[in-house]
Design a protein around this motif. Structure first.
Motif, mmCIF file in Angstrom:
data_model
loop_
_atom_site.group_PDB
_atom_site.id
_atom_site.type_symbol
_atom_site.label_atom_id
_atom_site.label_comp_id
_atom_site.label_asym_id
_atom_site.label_seq_id
_atom_site.Cartn_x
_atom_site.Cartn_y
_atom_site.Cartn_z
ATOM 1 N N ALA A 97 -8.843 -35.665 13.090
ATOM 2 C CA ALA A 97 -9.297 -34.676 12.114
ATOM 3 C C ALA A 97 -8.446 -33.409 12.237
ATOM 4 C CB ALA A 97 -10.758 -34.343 12.365
ATOM 5 N N PRO A 98 -8.354 -32.626 11.159
ATOM 6 C CA PRO A 98 -7.558 -31.386 11.211
ATOM 7 C C PRO A 98 -8.125 -30.388 12.209
ATOM 8 C CG PRO A 98 -8.620 -31.653 9.060
ATOM 9 C CD PRO A 98 -8.949 -32.855 9.865
ATOM 10 N N GLU A 99 -7.278 -29.523 12.670
ATOM 11 C CA GLU A 99 -7.621 -28.494 13.662
ATOM 12 C C GLU A 99 -8.578 -27.475 13.046
ATOM 13 O OE1 GLU A 99 -7.324 -27.271 17.515
ATOM 14 O OE2 GLU A 99 -6.090 -28.853 16.686
ATOM 15 N N LEU A 100 -9.575 -27.075 13.822
ATOM 16 C CA LEU A 100 -10.506 -26.010 13.433
ATOM 17 C C LEU A 100 -10.611 -25.013 14.585
ATOM 18 C CD1 LEU A 100 -13.518 -28.006 11.891
ATOM 19 C CD2 LEU A 100 -11.727 -26.790 10.655
ATOM 20 N N THR A 101 -11.225 -23.874 14.331
ATOM 21 C CA THR A 101 -11.500 -22.929 15.413
ATOM 22 C C THR A 101 -12.478 -23.595 16.379
ATOM 23 O OG1 THR A 101 -13.385 -21.925 14.299
ATOM 24 C CG2 THR A 101 -11.201 -20.961 13.849
ATOM 25 N N PRO A 102 -12.516 -23.176 17.629
ATOM 26 C CA PRO A 102 -13.427 -23.809 18.590
ATOM 27 C C PRO A 102 -14.897 -23.824 18.136
ATOM 28 C CG PRO A 102 -11.840 -22.466 19.755
ATOM 29 C CD PRO A 102 -11.628 -22.203 18.286
ATOM 30 N N ASP A 103 -15.374 -22.730 17.562
ATOM 31 C CA ASP A 103 -16.765 -22.692 17.108
ATOM 32 C C ASP A 103 -17.013 -23.685 15.978
ATOM 33 O OD1 ASP A 103 -17.364 -20.762 18.945
ATOM 34 O OD2 ASP A 103 -17.320 -19.084 17.528
ATOM 35 N N ARG A 104 -16.103 -23.737 15.028
ATOM 36 C CA ARG A 104 -16.249 -24.672 13.900
ATOM 37 C C ARG A 104 -16.087 -26.127 14.369
ATOM 38 N NH1 ARG A 104 -16.525 -22.731 8.723
ATOM 39 N NH2 ARG A 104 -16.071 -20.531 8.478
ATOM 40 N N GLU A 105 -15.214 -26.335 15.333
ATOM 41 C CA GLU A 105 -15.017 -27.687 15.865
ATOM 42 C C GLU A 105 -16.293 -28.190 16.536
ATOM 43 O OE1 GLU A 105 -13.667 -31.195 16.174
ATOM 44 O OE2 GLU A 105 -12.336 -29.668 15.342
ATOM 45 N N LYS A 106 -16.947 -27.317 17.269
ATOM 46 C CA LYS A 106 -18.193 -27.692 17.940
ATOM 47 C C LYS A 106 -19.261 -28.068 16.908
ATOM 48 C CE LYS A 106 -21.500 -25.510 20.975
ATOM 49 N NZ LYS A 106 -21.711 -24.334 21.800
ATOM 50 N N ILE A 107 -19.366 -27.287 15.846
ATOM 51 C CA ILE A 107 -20.336 -27.581 14.782
ATOM 52 C C ILE A 107 -19.992 -28.915 14.119
ATOM 53 C CG2 ILE A 107 -21.144 -26.842 12.490
ATOM 54 C CD1 ILE A 107 -20.788 -23.910 13.565
ATOM 55 N N ARG A 108 -18.694 -29.126 13.844
ATOM 56 C CA ARG A 108 -18.272 -30.373 13.212
ATOM 57 C C ARG A 108 -18.567 -31.563 14.126
ATOM 58 N NH1 ARG A 108 -12.125 -31.301 11.274
ATOM 59 N NH2 ARG A 108 -11.741 -30.945 13.487
ATOM 60 N N LEU A 109 -18.321 -31.413 15.424
ATOM 61 C CA LEU A 109 -18.565 -32.510 16.362
ATOM 62 C C LEU A 109 -20.053 -32.845 16.433
ATOM 63 C CD1 LEU A 109 -17.570 -34.528 18.442
ATOM 64 C CD2 LEU A 109 -17.690 -32.703 20.163
ATOM 65 N N ILE A 110 -20.896 -31.848 16.533
ATOM 66 C CA ILE A 110 -22.342 -32.087 16.585
ATOM 67 C C ILE A 110 -22.802 -32.777 15.303
ATOM 68 C CG2 ILE A 110 -24.601 -30.926 16.546
ATOM 69 C CD1 ILE A 110 -23.369 -28.897 18.559
ATOM 70 N N ASP A 111 -22.324 -32.293 14.169
ATOM 71 C CA ASP A 111 -22.695 -32.894 12.893
ATOM 72 C C ASP A 111 -22.186 -34.334 12.796
ATOM 73 O OD1 ASP A 111 -23.798 -32.647 10.147
ATOM 74 O OD2 ASP A 111 -21.690 -32.937 9.592
ATOM 75 N N THR A 112 -20.969 -34.575 13.242
ATOM 76 C CA THR A 112 -20.385 -35.917 13.190
ATOM 77 C C THR A 112 -21.162 -36.892 14.058
ATOM 78 O OG1 THR A 112 -18.185 -35.059 12.701
ATOM 79 C CG2 THR A 112 -18.291 -37.270 13.682
ATOM 80 N N ILE A 113 -21.487 -36.489 15.274
ATOM 81 C CA ILE A 113 -22.241 -37.373 16.168
ATOM 82 C C ILE A 113 -23.618 -37.650 15.584
ATOM 83 C CG2 ILE A 113 -23.310 -37.590 18.447
ATOM 84 C CD1 ILE A 113 -20.862 -36.017 19.538
ATOM 85 N N THR A 114 -24.263 -36.630 15.039
ATOM 86 C CA THR A 114 -25.585 -36.813 14.430
ATOM 87 C C THR A 114 -25.508 -37.798 13.272
ATOM 88 O OG1 THR A 114 -26.228 -34.570 15.064
ATOM 89 C CG2 THR A 114 -27.518 -35.619 13.321
ATOM 90 N N ARG A 115 -24.532 -37.617 12.390
ATOM 91 C CA ARG A 115 -24.392 -38.523 11.242
ATOM 92 C C ARG A 115 -24.014 -39.936 11.704
ATOM 93 N NH1 ARG A 115 -20.381 -36.945 7.732
ATOM 94 N NH2 ARG A 115 -19.563 -35.423 9.195
#
Length: 176
Positions: free
Chosen positions: A126-144
Motif C-alpha cells: 500500500a502507498p506510504e502514509l504518515t505514521p498516525d494515518r498508517e496506524k488507522i489504516r492498519l486497524i481498519d484493514t485488520i477489522t475489515r
C-alpha cells in the motif's frame, strides 16, 4: 464474560471456572453474529481451564479456534497479530484467497503478513502514509479482514495476556 459466563465462573463469591457448564454459553456465542468476551480474574481462579474447555467445545462443533499470546518483553509488538492472522489465513486459503489478496497490500506494508505465498508475489504494498494515518489504516484493514473472513467461516479468536499487548492490539480490540 460477566454477561455470558457469570453463573459459570462464580461459586461461593469466588470466581472459579466450572468447565462442564460451558455448553449453554457456547451456544449463545455460536448463534450470535458477534461477541467480544473478556476473561479476567486473579491468578488461580480457573481462567485457563475455562478457556481450554471452551476451546474443546468450539472444536467439537468444528469451529476453528485461533489463539495468540502477548508477551511482556518482545522485539516485535506486532507478533501476536502476525500469529493470529497467519492462523486465520491458513484456514481461509482453501476457502477464499480473494479475501487475503484484498487486504494483502496493507498487511504487507506493515510486515503483518508473515507468509510467503506465490499468489501474493505480484501484489504491491500500500502507498506510504504518515505514521498516525498508517496506524488507522492498519486497524481498519485488520477489522475489515476479520469481518470478511467471518462471512465465509466462523472465527473464534483468543488473545492471552492482553495486559502485555501493545497499543495497536488494544486499539484494534476497541475498534472491533
Amino acid at each position: 464474560l460477566k454477561e455470558i459466563f457469570q453463573d459459570t465462573i462464580s461459586r461461593s463469591g469466588t470466581k472459579v471456572a466450572e468447565p462442564l457448564q460451558v455448553a449453554e454459553p457456547l451456544q449463545e456465542v455460536v448463534s450470535s453474529p458477534t461477541h467480544l468476551v473478556l476473561v479476567s480474574g486473579e491468578a488461580g481462579v480457573g481462567k485457563t481451564r475455562l478457556i481450554r474447555e471452551f476451546k474443546y467445545h468450539i472444536q467439537v462443533n468444528k469451529i476453528p479456534f485461533f489463539s495468540t499470546n502477548c508477551y511482556e518483553h518482545t522485539t516485535n509488538p506486532y507478533q501476536p497479530l502476525i500469529d493470529l492472522l497467519n492462523q486465520i489465513i491458513y484456514y481461509l486459503e482453501p476457502i477464499n484467497k480473494n479475501i487475503i489478496i484484498k487486504y494483502a497490500p496493507v498487511l504487507l506494508k506493515n510486515n503483518i503478513l508473515g507468509i510467503d505465498k506465490e499468489y501474493l508475489k505480484d501484489i504491491s504494498e500500500a502507498p506510504e502514509l504518515t505514521p498516525d494515518r498508517e496506524k488507522i489504516r492498519l486497524i481498519d484493514t485488520i477489522t475489515r479482514f476479520l469481518f470478511d473472513a467471518s462471512t465465509v467461516m466462523p472465527l473464534v479468536l483468543f488473545i492471552d495476556n492482553i495486559q502485555w499487548g501493545d497499543e495497536l492490539i488494544i486499539e484494534l480490540i476497541n475498534h472491533i
